[in-house]
Design an enzyme around this catalytic site. Structure first.
Site, mmCIF file in Angstrom:
data_model
loop_
_atom_site.group_PDB
_atom_site.id
_atom_site.type_symbol
_atom_site.label_atom_id
_atom_site.label_comp_id
_atom_site.label_asym_id
_atom_site.label_seq_id
_atom_site.Cartn_x
_atom_site.Cartn_y
_atom_site.Cartn_z
ATOM 1 N N ARG A 100 -18.370 37.979 -35.342
ATOM 2 C CA ARG A 100 -18.636 36.696 -33.770
ATOM 3 C C ARG A 100 -18.407 34.843 -35.035
ATOM 4 N NH1 ARG A 100 -22.112 38.586 -29.568
ATOM 5 N NH2 ARG A 100 -21.389 40.544 -28.705
ATOM 6 N N GLU A 171 -11.930 39.676 -23.640
ATOM 7 C CA GLU A 171 -13.044 38.301 -23.086
ATOM 8 C C GLU A 171 -13.952 36.850 -24.025
ATOM 9 O OE1 GLU A 171 -16.914 39.323 -23.555
ATOM 10 O OE2 GLU A 171 -17.371 39.350 -21.011
#
Ligand SMILES: CCC[C@H]1O[C@@H](n2cnc3c(N)ncnc32)[C@H](O)[C@@H]1O
Length: 483
Positions: A100, A171
């Site tokens: 991330r 997402e």
């Protein structure tokens, strides 16, 4: 970089893409035309968008966990366990925190260490490091629709690799994966980078490959009022639609008062449809996702199951298209596969038991729907005005002005002036409206609700209420009553 809510041309997109695929060696395996052909071989039962559309048509509420571990074979085993033992309708792949932050080197080390240790030393699946071939082995070894779940401000390489690998849902969003997830990453850059991700999904769509997109609804997941998460969700839906995304799931994090939660899903459905059509995106298919309580959980597993079940009930009664399921290990850390499966089965039991009980849309729920829609409209229309008709640049200015504001956000780009607190029935209201562009009657409504609670509790409305509410559920209540 000039940020505007305008579909990227192919030249602009492919100009950026060349650089992105060089960010890690596995990017070299991405070949778009080959990936389209690969998607055409994926059986229909694994198409996320198709399963959502079928659920919406049949009035089903599908269950989906979060799950991700470092090593490929273990991750495959985990997902198959959740599919069989957890009866999960939809499957995730939760991406690890290093990925991330684009720290692929750290992922490589952690994969090595995980193999030596014989257990996952990452809190998710490092998809960029596993690459297209690793992702394809995952997709081919798991019998269910698969979605990438993460929290990545710059997810461009992750998107390229996971979509080329066969994921059919993705997402995230330029606001929802910055403000709750980063401290000092430029919001303008994140919104721009997420236009890349949405444009890539749009280009797959132009080649007949439908990939579902799901902005991250709950944001900081702590007492986020419905109007705040709805405004961000609808903006991200519009930004995705502009880039050619056709299948969009908009989400909301459970607050805990049943009337408010059911009303929130109804308001989201109605308002999203209204704004997407109004802005020219009438060919988008919209579904909803209800996230079970995203705030602090009780450590006691029996109490945790009660919180999970309450979220399952609210999702079912709201008729959300899908529900994201928590586990009895929520207060402890990454759940075991057994705990994850138990959260799923408890949820499934509630959904099945409530499937035959339509929720009465009482006057109180209708009032809540109208209030949430009025609040959200105030915010959306001000964002549009600040952007001179552009939701992308308008969002950046709105956060600068506090017109958009997310409670307890780590980002320096969120003013953090608003303060939520529960009213006497546990619905989340605003103790401090900050710079939200509400009409006076909305401001008065929130004040009256908070004052009624203060009166009931024999104390002044204060910041202490906010603190009490943050801990309330983990301490066994909904409203943070004074000791
Ligand atoms: C915004 C998402 C937060 C939630 O996401 C869960 N979560 C994170 N990483 C994993 C994982 N690797 N496996 C199962 N659940 C996971 C946390 O517990 C929290 O509830």
């Amino acid at each position: 970089m000039e940020l505007k809510n305008k579909k990227w041309t192919h030249d602009h997109f492919y100009g950026v893409r060349e650089e992105i695929l060089k960010h890690w060696p596995t990017g070299a395996d991405v070949n778009f035309e080959e990936a389209v052909k690969y998607h055409e071989t994926i059986p229909a039962r694994k198409h996320f968008a198709k399963r959502l559309v079928k659920a919406k048509k049949n009035g089903e509420t599908l269950t989906q966990p979060r799950a991700g571990v470092a090593l490929l074979d273990e991750h495959i085993n985990l997902l198959n366990f959740l599919r069989t033992e957890g009866e999960a309708d939809l499957l995730p792949t939760t991406i690890d925190s290093y990925t991330r932050q684009n720290q692929y080197e750290n992922c490589a080390n952690a994969i090595e260490e995980s193999m030596k240790a014989g257990r996952s030393l990452l809190n998710g699946f490092p998809a960029v490091n596993h690459g297209v071939h690793g992702v394809r082995k995952l997709v081919e070894s798991v019998d269910g629709p698969l979605q990438v779940r993460h929290g990545t401000p710059d997810a461009r390489l992750l998107t390229e690799i996971t979509l080329a690998g066969g994921f059919t849902s993705y997402e995230g969003g330029g606001i929802s994966y910055n403000i709750p997830y980063a401290k000092s990453v430029s919001l303008e850059k994140t919104i721009y980078d997420w236009q890349y991700n949405d444009r890539l999904v749009g280009i797959y769509a132009e080649h007949g490959i439908e990939i579902n997109r799901e902005p991250f609804g709950p944001l900081t997941g702590t007492l986020v009022p419905p109007c705040i998460s709805h405004a961000v969700a609808i903006i991200e839906g519009i930004l995705a639609a502009e880039q050619g995304v056709k299948n969009i799931t908009l989400g909301y994090g459970q607050c805990g008062n049943l009337f408010q939660d059911v009303a929130a899903i109804k308001a989201l459905e109605q308002l999203a449809e209204e704004y997407l059509v109004k802005h020219g995106y009438s060919d988008c298919v919209l579904t909803t996702v209800f996230h079970q309580w995203m705030g602090g959980f009780p450590q006691d597993e029996a109490k945790a199951f009660a919180v999970i079940s309450w979220g399952a009930a609210a999702a079912a009664l709201a008729k959300a298209t899908k529900v994201i399921v928590k586990t009895p290990h929520e207060a402890l850390g990454i759940p075991t596969k057994e705990a994850n499966a138990m959260g799923l089965r408890a949820t499934k039991q509630l959904i099945n038991m409530l499937a035959d009980q339509p929720f009465p849309m009482t006057a109180e729920v209708d009032i809540e729907v109208e209030m949430i829609k009025a609040e959200t409209r105030c915010i959306l229309d001000k964002v549009f005005e600040l952007g001179n008709g552009d939701f992308a640049s308008g969002s950046v200015r709105a956060f600068e002005a506090g017109v958009l504001d997310v409670p307890f956000a780590p980002s320096q780009y969120s003013l953090n002036k608003i303060l939520p607190a529960r009213d006497n029935n546990g619905a989340v209201r605003l103790f401090d409206v900050g710079n939200l562009p509400f009409t006076q009657d909305i401001i008065d409504f929130h004040k009256a609700k908070i004052d009624a609670r203060a009166k009931e509790e024999g104390r002044k409305a204060s910041f202490q209420m906010v603190i009490d509410d943050i801990y309330a559920i983990s301490k066994g209540r909904l409203v943070g009553r004074p000791n």
